[in-house]
Write a protein that holds these residues in place. Structure first.
Motif: not given
Length: 279
Positions: A132-139, A199-200, A204-212
């Motif tokens: 899997t690939a996913f984003d997750f956020y913890v407040g 969920l930046p 688009g608040g933060q940009r990742l490189s490569g496969a991420l």
């Protein structure tokens, strides 16, 4: 004197100061922006990371890490996570990789180990990984959101378990309580979290490189918003009435009254007077 993170000083520090420094590295930093720190101080690119190490980022920090089995983890701004368990075998895969996410935003891409090897623990429940690939956020209050980018995942907490099987599916869970049904990530997701920057990596608040960075393709919030607009029914407006031009009438000559002949041009000669003296 303090021990640095560089591999060249690990052996010296292990003998002179703390035996924990000699722990086997479980991964490596591949990208660092602004400020990212661990138990041994600031983390730089190519620095190793260790089991039981807490990784923290500043309000603008970003760290990308790769573990020995190829698992990739991005740690966004204002985040804190601990590599809780890492059990490695001789086949370049892991028997167990558990991380504990205390707060912040993250992106995960599974490596080549078995699905059951991975576990992500949050204050609201546990994320199960199935290739899997996913984003997750913890407040700060422990509220947790998971957005599936590819593959499949599950989330289990006090409110039961939810399965994420469709790309861009999202669940939101509260510590010790309710959990939403999976639904497509949208603006309402950020509203429910009470944080427009939750969920930046998707917004688009933060940009990742490569496969991420590639993993989020198709699920970015900008793309979702555009697709939402495209799915809305198009209401056809009636065409405006176009006023037709009236044909121009030929120019009319002024009307002349009947019975009156046209006045002759010029001055006609008057008839000569009769010569009365002719006779």
């Amino acid at each position: 004197m303090s021990c640095l993170r560089g591999a060249a000083l690990i052996a010296f520090c292990a003998v002179s100061f703390s035996p924990t420094i000699a722990a086997e590295p479980v991964g490596q930093a591949v990208q660092i922006r602004t400020s990212v720190s661990g138990a041994r101080g600031p983390i730089a690119v190519k620095d190793p990371v260790y089991m039981d190490e807490r990784i923290s980022t500043s309000k603008s920090g970003l760290g990308q890490f790769v573990f020995q089995d190829g698992t990739k983890l991005a740690v966004g701004w204002g985040s804190s996570v601990v590599i809780d368990k890492f059990v490695y075998d001789d086949t370049k895969s892991v028997k167990k990789l558990t991380i504990m996410a205390a707060k912040g935003t993250f992106r995960w891409i599974s490596g080549k180990s078995g699905h059951n090897a991975y576990q992500i623990v949050t204050p609201a429940g546990t994320i199960g990984v199935r290739g899997t690939a996913f984003d997750f956020y913890v407040g700060r209050d422990g509220t947790t959101a998971v957005v599936l980018l590819s593959g499949a995942a599950s989330f289990c907490g006090a409110g039961g378990c939810r399965q994420l099987t469709q790309r861009c599916d999202c669940v939101v869970a509260k510590p010790g309580g309710g959990i939403s049904d999976p639904r497509r990530v949208s603006r309402n997701t950020l509203k429910s979290l009470g944080n427009a920057q939750a969920l930046p990596f998707l917004s688009g608040g933060q940009r990742l490189s490569g496969a991420l960075g590639w993993a989020g393709g198709g699920c970015s919030l900008a793309t979702v918003f555009q697709e939402d607009l495209e799915r809305q029914p198009v209401i056809e407006q009636p065409a405006p009435e176009v006023e037709q031009e009236q044909p121009q009438k030929p120019e009319e000559k002024p009307h002349k009254p009947e019975g009156k002949p046209d006045k002759p041009e010029g001055n006609p000669e008057k008839p000569a007077k009769e010569d009365r003296n002719r006779h």
